[in-house]
Scaffold this active site. Structure first.
Site, mmCIF file in Angstrom:
data_model
loop_
_atom_site.group_PDB
_atom_site.id
_atom_site.type_symbol
_atom_site.label_atom_id
_atom_site.label_comp_id
_atom_site.label_asym_id
_atom_site.label_seq_id
_atom_site.Cartn_x
_atom_site.Cartn_y
_atom_site.Cartn_z
ATOM 1 N N ALA A 54 -6.447 19.815 -3.858
ATOM 2 C CA ALA A 54 -6.074 19.927 -2.260
ATOM 3 C C ALA A 54 -6.040 21.466 -2.028
ATOM 4 C CB ALA A 54 -5.050 18.927 -2.009
ATOM 5 N N LYS A 87 -13.827 -4.560 10.350
ATOM 6 C CA LYS A 87 -14.277 -3.478 9.233
ATOM 7 C C LYS A 87 -15.761 -3.110 9.804
ATOM 8 C CE LYS A 87 -11.335 -4.997 5.696
ATOM 9 N NZ LYS A 87 -10.951 -6.160 4.702
ATOM 10 N N VAL A 101 0.886 -1.412 0.018
ATOM 11 C CA VAL A 101 0.080 0.070 0.100
ATOM 12 C C VAL A 101 0.843 1.281 -0.063
ATOM 13 C CG1 VAL A 101 -1.653 1.112 1.246
ATOM 14 C CG2 VAL A 101 -2.000 -1.202 1.086
ATOM 15 N N LYS A 143 -7.300 -1.456 10.048
ATOM 16 C CA LYS A 143 -8.697 -1.692 10.731
ATOM 17 C C LYS A 143 -8.747 -2.523 12.167
ATOM 18 C CE LYS A 143 -7.840 -3.314 7.289
ATOM 19 N NZ LYS A 143 -7.336 -3.753 5.847
ATOM 20 N N GLU A 172 -10.020 5.712 5.886
ATOM 21 C CA GLU A 172 -10.765 5.461 4.617
ATOM 22 C C GLU A 172 -10.270 4.200 4.103
ATOM 23 O OE1 GLU A 172 -13.743 7.059 2.813
ATOM 24 O OE2 GLU A 172 -13.622 5.063 2.627
ATOM 25 N N GLY A 182 -1.544 -17.005 -4.586
ATOM 26 C CA GLY A 182 -1.398 -15.647 -3.969
ATOM 27 C C GLY A 182 -2.439 -14.875 -3.525
ATOM 28 N N ARG A 220 14.749 -1.809 0.188
ATOM 29 C CA ARG A 220 13.711 -1.898 -0.622
ATOM 30 C C ARG A 220 12.973 -0.451 -0.815
ATOM 31 N NH1 ARG A 220 8.420 -4.812 1.571
ATOM 32 N NH2 ARG A 220 8.996 -3.104 2.797
HETATM 33 N N1 HSE Z 1 -7.288 -9.318 3.627
HETATM 34 C C1 HSE Z 1 -8.326 -8.479 3.442
HETATM 35 C C2 HSE Z 1 -9.223 -9.014 1.997
HETATM 36 C C3 HSE Z 1 -7.848 -7.250 2.731
HETATM 37 O O1 HSE Z 1 -8.913 -10.198 1.843
HETATM 38 O O2 HSE Z 1 -9.945 -8.473 1.711
HETATM 39 C C4 HSE Z 1 -7.251 -6.106 3.784
HETATM 40 O O3 HSE Z 1 -8.431 -5.889 4.655
#
Ligand code: HSE
Length: 445
Positions: A33, A205, A14, A105, A129, A187, A49
């Protein structure tokens, strides 16, 4: 105006997306903005990295506290995750007077009350968000777009991993274990997928959405959490024959007695749009008294979709950070003095008081009177039956089988009454295996 200075804590998937989208769209973002947004510092244990991502555009350090301690940094973006070091760093950033943006979250669902209180005392913003449904601007929608409404309920597919697994189970007729292994190989699922498949990620969430929808503190400890590990290919097939799809839903609902807050697999009518959300996509339906049902759909994870949400928060902060804190949007949508205290007028209900309808799969001996006995026990508990499906024994157990599956759909009933009825039915000698019970949500009004 001088660009706002941002420090990133963690530059994985992210963080990398946030950096590159900010670079790519910087002119457009500045026009929105009213000032530039610059990531000028990045902390990551893997400094090599991190440097390969940011080049010479930001200072890279290994110690997150160097970012927090830098007086030039206005906003700290926490992308480390978890409740451990991330909690300490978020609280330290707030104490240092920094605004915080986080995708975490778990942290907010469990420690949100403490974190929002600290932020209010310090007059800084905590924005999140990206913590719910990745790129879908559901926090913005609930907190601002729907602010006129008395929210009735929110129901969402808010975990992409489990939705991918359920879609594969339905498409290929495979059982959970088989699909999970395949999802890990490709993956789509983490090596340790526990939080996803056990419903914990979705519960984090929906806990946040519940607070914003109803003006209650975050109460993850009161959420009912059930994942998808016990679902069988047979349940998906039978649900389909009855006109339903099975989805892992996060649900929060206002009732006369209090707030329902729950995550579990749910039968949803196949004709609902949300039932047709496939693969790793997310979707949330919000029902408000004025607007009716509204649906939000998009990518719930991934580098740039989640970065889209992080940057939206940064733009909000760039616009509002000099505003009087009382004129900013409250983090949980309601003014903090107007949140209903935990256990007050809007208690989170125990699961026994939740009212919903059910799908039951009962493996029985295929003999006279079995169905009558079971429906009699349901009737004694005041549970009304909506539909019954009985498969031929041969189809269920192979040729010559003396066992079959009874599938029963019920009308709405209290979970506590259903628990008692199921305990009695389970005790019948003609019931041959643990009963599979899946809740059913019509999501019609
Ligand atoms: N692991 C979560 C998902 C994404 O599979 O939607 C991050 O919250």
């Amino acid at each position: 105006m001088k660009p706002i200075q941002v420090g990133l804590l963690g530059i994985g998937t992210v963080g990398g997306g946030t950096f590159s989208v900010l670079q790519r769209n910087q002119d457009e973002i500045r026009r929105r903005a009213g000032r530039g947004i610059e990531i000028s510092m990045v902390a990551d244990l893997d400094t090599e990295r991190a440097r390969s991502v940011v080049g010479d555009k930001a200072k890279v350090v290994a110690d997150a506290r160097e970012v927090i301690g830098n007086p030039d940094i206005d906003v700290v973006v926490e992308l480390i995750g978890g409740y451990g070091i991330a909690k300490a760093l978020v609280l330290e950033a707030i104490a240092a007077g920094k605004h915080v943006v986080t995708a975490n979250k778990a942290l907010l669902a469990v420690h949100g009350t403490e974190i929002f209180k600290a932020a209010a005392e310090k007059g800084v913003m905590v924005s999140y968000e990206a913590a719910v449904a990745g790129g879908i601007p559901i926090i913005k929608a609930l907190r601002e777009g729907l602010t006129a409404n008395r929210i009735q309920w929110v129901a969402g597919i808010i975990n992409g991993t489990t939705n991918f697994i359920l879609s594969e189970m339905r498409d290929k007729g495979l059982d959970f274990d088989v699909v999970l292994k395949e999802a890990q190989r490709l993956g789509y699922a983490e090596a340790d997928p526990t939080f996803d498949i056990e419903g914990v990620d979705a519960a984090h969430k929906v806990t946040l959405m519940s607070s914003i929808a109803f003006g209650i503190p975050v109460q993850f400890d009161k959420a009912y959490v059930e994942g998808i590990t016990k679902l069988a290919a047979a349940d998906i097939k039978y649900a389909e024959q009855l006109g339903y799809r099975i989805k892992l839903l996060g649900i929060t609902k206002r009732t006369a007695k209090g707030i329902e807050l729950r995550v579990h697999p749910s039968l949803v009518p196949a004709k609902r749009l949300i039932a047709n959300v496939e693969g790793a996509m997310n979707a949330v339906v919000v029902n408000g008294d004025a607007v009716g049902a509204t649906l939000y759909y998009g990518k719930g994870a991934g580098s740039e979709p989640t970065a889209s949400a992080v940057i939206a928060d940064l733009v909000d902060i760039a616009r509002l950070h000099e505003a009087d804190p009382e004129h900013r949007v409250p983090p949980l949508a309601f003014q903090s003095s107007s949140l209903v205290a935990a256990g007050g007028d809007l208690p989170v209900l125990p699961m026994a008081d939740v009212v919903t309808s059910y799908y039951l799969r009962i493996r029985v001996s295929d003999e006279a009177g079995v169905l009558a006995k079971i429906t009699g026990l349901l009737a004694n508990a005041g549970i009304s039956i909506d539909a019954v499906l009985q498969r031929e024994a041969d189809e269920v157990g192979g040729e010559g089988s003396t066992q079959t599956d009874l599938i029963i759909l019920t009308h709405d009933t209290r979970e506590g009454d259903m628990d008692r009825a199921l305990a009695e039915i389970q005790g019948l000698p003609t019931v041959l295996a643990p009963i599979n019970r899946i809740r059913k949500e019509e999501l019609s009004n």
